[in-house]
Design an enzyme around this catalytic site. Structure first.
Site, PDB file in Angstrom:
ATOM      1  N   GLY A  45       1.655  10.669  -0.862  1.00 28.18           N
ATOM      2  CA  GLY A  45       0.700  10.711   0.458  1.00 28.18           C
ATOM      3  C   GLY A  45      -0.750  10.280   0.081  1.00 28.18           C
ATOM      4  CB  THR A  46      -2.900  11.770  -2.488  1.00 29.62           C
ATOM      5  OG1 THR A  46      -2.932  12.887  -1.898  1.00 29.62           O
ATOM      6  CG2 THR A  46      -4.439  11.325  -2.909  1.00 29.62           C
ATOM      7  CB  CYS A  85     -11.282  34.866  -4.035  1.00 25.05           C
ATOM      8  SG  CYS A  85     -10.225  35.147  -2.786  1.00 25.05           S
TER       9      CYS A  85
END
Lengths: 460, 460
Positions: free
Chosen positions: A69-70, A320
């Site tokens: 997809g990227t 975090c």
């Protein structure tokens, strides 16, 4: 081991597995070759393209398969921008796009282009009028996701597409999160998606470019996939991707109703059973399977570990849990709390009993984490005579700065301020979000010797 | 159905298939996630990287997985050129590199860079001294394949690497064709390869970049594979690729000896049984499994079809089998005959009996195709008194212009010329090659109203 992170990757759909195995035997050869193994591969590729095009709602010759997809997003944005470079070099996109869009936009800016980031509301949706206002005479391309990958909010694609059409600007829709649930509303010029989000294998994305859209592929020339996706076609995976898209679509309507009810249950029960929680994203215009909430005074990474110990796999946009130690850009753009953030995305077939068990476990886990961190009780602050206070939370990570603020707010008089010194990036988002949740006034941020000083006025 | 086109794609190795199936169950999740499915995926990815790095001969942190050999080459060239852009923008590469290298070089030139194409000898090998001479003060990168994909000739990688090291120029080695057979000689700075060439699945390439090599990834930023390969890792396929590389390497030495003997047999029997054939590529310094030859007066596409009808799958660099109607750039750079070209690349495990059957079938098929095309007999031309002749082969495709030339050469006197008018691209390569094979003199090419005029002097 309930897996609630379908928005990251879904386990391989049984139909995908079956198709993959068959195609490994029948479709390993080069589809560009003339001999029988090659012709067989070509037939499989053509059939997969037709099936995918039907699901997308385009012509087969408008659709190419990419390696993810990227890469579909990268190739689509670069090709569309270049195809219209005579019009201008401006790119408009929402502030909550997937990182692949934001990275492509950053590369475009680094190469001398300009970008406008359209803000979103507290639910994560763009305002069509604001998106329309971002379109300029020199806008080469607009990008809008069909639905957000972190909070599930559906974007007003049809409305934005109409505005883009009116302005003569092509619209690229990143449909990665929604394509398994149904086609994208008409009006897009380019569409990108990713197979492993709908239960297909990793290694397959798709890029559709409507005929008539100016498009100039970038990078070294390629001989395959109309020059829009370099490299040997990953044929067995493509076949599996197309087969599973068809299969999940067949069951999508019924499964959407079922998962939507489970998500509604999560939305209400979490708000009910977990104190100091913010459920984010649009409660109605949203993906059926995805819900996100943030818990005050909780460390996201510890929360994920504790849920994992109890066999629940979820993800988080808390700072975090990211390698960059910054909170998710989506939560930031929405202006909602990022600490103790949990994203639940249910794969098709999720058992209601697993969700029930999660809803039993979650309040205990949150309470445990809070206790360990010394979080304040949720009782409203009592009146107190103290003048304004300064809290030094420098060097302390999320959620400590917010916990320290909450501990002392009751010690100052109504109308007085607490100033929190903090250098953790998440504080910039979470202190205003805490004020919103707690009914206190966020006065603003002031520069400090180290980090920033966040000023909060006690109202109640 | 003997499949003799391993250089295009090899059927999936049984070990790859087994590893793929296991990894589909265990490795579908996002390796960047903290929950157990993610941690399991991460372990598989790390193990695959270690295995591949060991086979390549590099450190695991020097190696990333890409979506294909082509994308590995593209990313490697773009990153290395950019990393050294202060040194200069010159790229040196051999004339017979894979199209992925040539396309990256063309993109570099289009963006203002410069390239030097180092020529090859008639066997397809570069001369190390000539390669060294192409290195300049502003050379940012040199590219040399480990072995040629069309004719099997091994390149003098170690010698060229030493020259590059002396000049301070990084060397990218495209090892796509050879990595399954053994490691590349030391001295490279970057190395690219493709899993489906060694029996791994499609959709996996690898790019190794030695520590200390200046490298600046191009394109939009990526969060995976050290920012050198965008998109979600294709983990099951990566696991299968690494497992099969190890497996084929285990048997490579023995299988190389066996296939080398089969290829030697093809080389000698083809030359023996097929008249007017040119076996190309280095007979000794070559890949064990690959051999290429060209047959005069034969149409490559028809030859492939006829072999396919007899169940032999081979490929060809003839112009009539390419979508561009130009002969293979490799054969062109070597200056060898391109018409009736056949590439045989034997997959591991090829049965000797299949090769024998091929060697029986081939001469018949070639004779048939020649008869159909009206090719001249192979007897040397007889003395004849005619003056020089002009043959009009305009509008006729390979191999007709050469056939027409061969038909009339005996009709002109020794010392007289035949001029062939032709507009087929292959004639430019095949007429000189015919002269070389036939002991006639190729005088040269002259411009003509349409196409070109190729002048040949009869010597015998």
């Amino acid at each position: 081991m309930p897996y609630f992170d379908a928005a990251s990757a879904a386990p391989l759909h049984p139909v995908a597995r079956q198709a993959l195995l068959a195609a490994l035997d029948e479709g390993w050869a080069d589809p560009a070759r003339l001999y029988r193994e090659g012709r067989r591969a070509r037939l499989l590729l053509d059939a997969a393209r037709e099936a995918a095009a039907e699901a997308v709602g385009c012509r087969p010759d408008e659709l190419v398969f990419t390696s993810s997809g990227t890469t579909a997003v990268h190739a689509g944005i670069a090709g569309a921008l270049s195809g219209r470079r005579r019009v201008g070099r401006h790119l408009a996109h929402s502030a909550v796009e997937h990182s692949s869009v934001l990275h492509a936009a950053a590369a475009h800016e680094a190469a001398g282009g300009s970008c406008t980031e359209v803000p979103v509301d507290r639910f994560g949706a763009v305002d069509p009028a604001a998106f329309g206002a971002a379109l300029r005479a020199d806008t080469a391309l607009a990008c809008l996701q069909s639905a957000n990958h972190e909070v599930g909010t559906e974007q007003p694609v049809a409305e934005v597409a109409a505005l883009c059409a009116g302005a003569g600007v092509p619209l690229l829709v990143d449909a990665a999160q929604s394509l398994g649930w149904g086609p994208v509303p008409a009006g897009w010029s380019l569409l990108a998606a990713s197979a492993h989000k709908w239960g297909g294998p990793a290694g397959v994305g798709l890029l559709a470019v409507r005929k008539g859209t100016r498009f100039s592929p970038q990078g070294p020339a390629g001989e395959r996939e109309s020059g829009r996706a370099p490299g040997f076609e990953n044929l067995p995976a493509i076949v599996a991707a197309a087969a599973s898209l068809r299969a999940v679509r067949d069951g999508a309507a019924a499964e959407a109703v079922r998962l939507r009810a489970l998500v509604d249950r999560i939305r209400s029960v979490v708000a009910e059973r977990v104190p100091d929680v913010e459920v984010v994203g649009d409660p109605v215009r949203r993906l059926p399977h995805l819900v996100t909430f943030s818990c005050l005074y909780v460390d996201g990474e510890t929360l994920l570990h504790e849920l994992d110990r109890r066999e629940f796999s979820v993800s988080s946009g808390s700072s975090c849990t990211s390698s960059t130690l910054t909170p998710s850009h989506v939560l930031k753009a929405m202006g909602v709390l990022s600490e103790g953030n949990v994203r639940i995305s249910l794969p098709p077939g999720t058992a209601g009993a697993d969700v029930d068990r999660f809803l039993e476990v979650l309040p205990e886990v949150v309470a445990e984490v809070r206790e360990r961190l010394g979080a304040p009780a949720t009782a409203p602050p009592s009146p107190a005579p103290a003048a304004s206070l300064v809290v030094d939370a420098l060097g302390r990570r999320c959620p400590i700065p917010v916990i320290e603020l909450a501990k002392v707010i009751g010690e100052v008089a109504v109308g007085a301020t607490v100033t929190v010194l903090a250098d953790d990036e998440a504080a910039r988002l979470d202190i205003p979000a805490w004020c919103e949740m707690r009914g206190q006034e966020y006065v603003g941020e002031e520069p400090a010797d180290r980090g920033s000083a966040y000023v909060v006025r006690r109202l109640s």
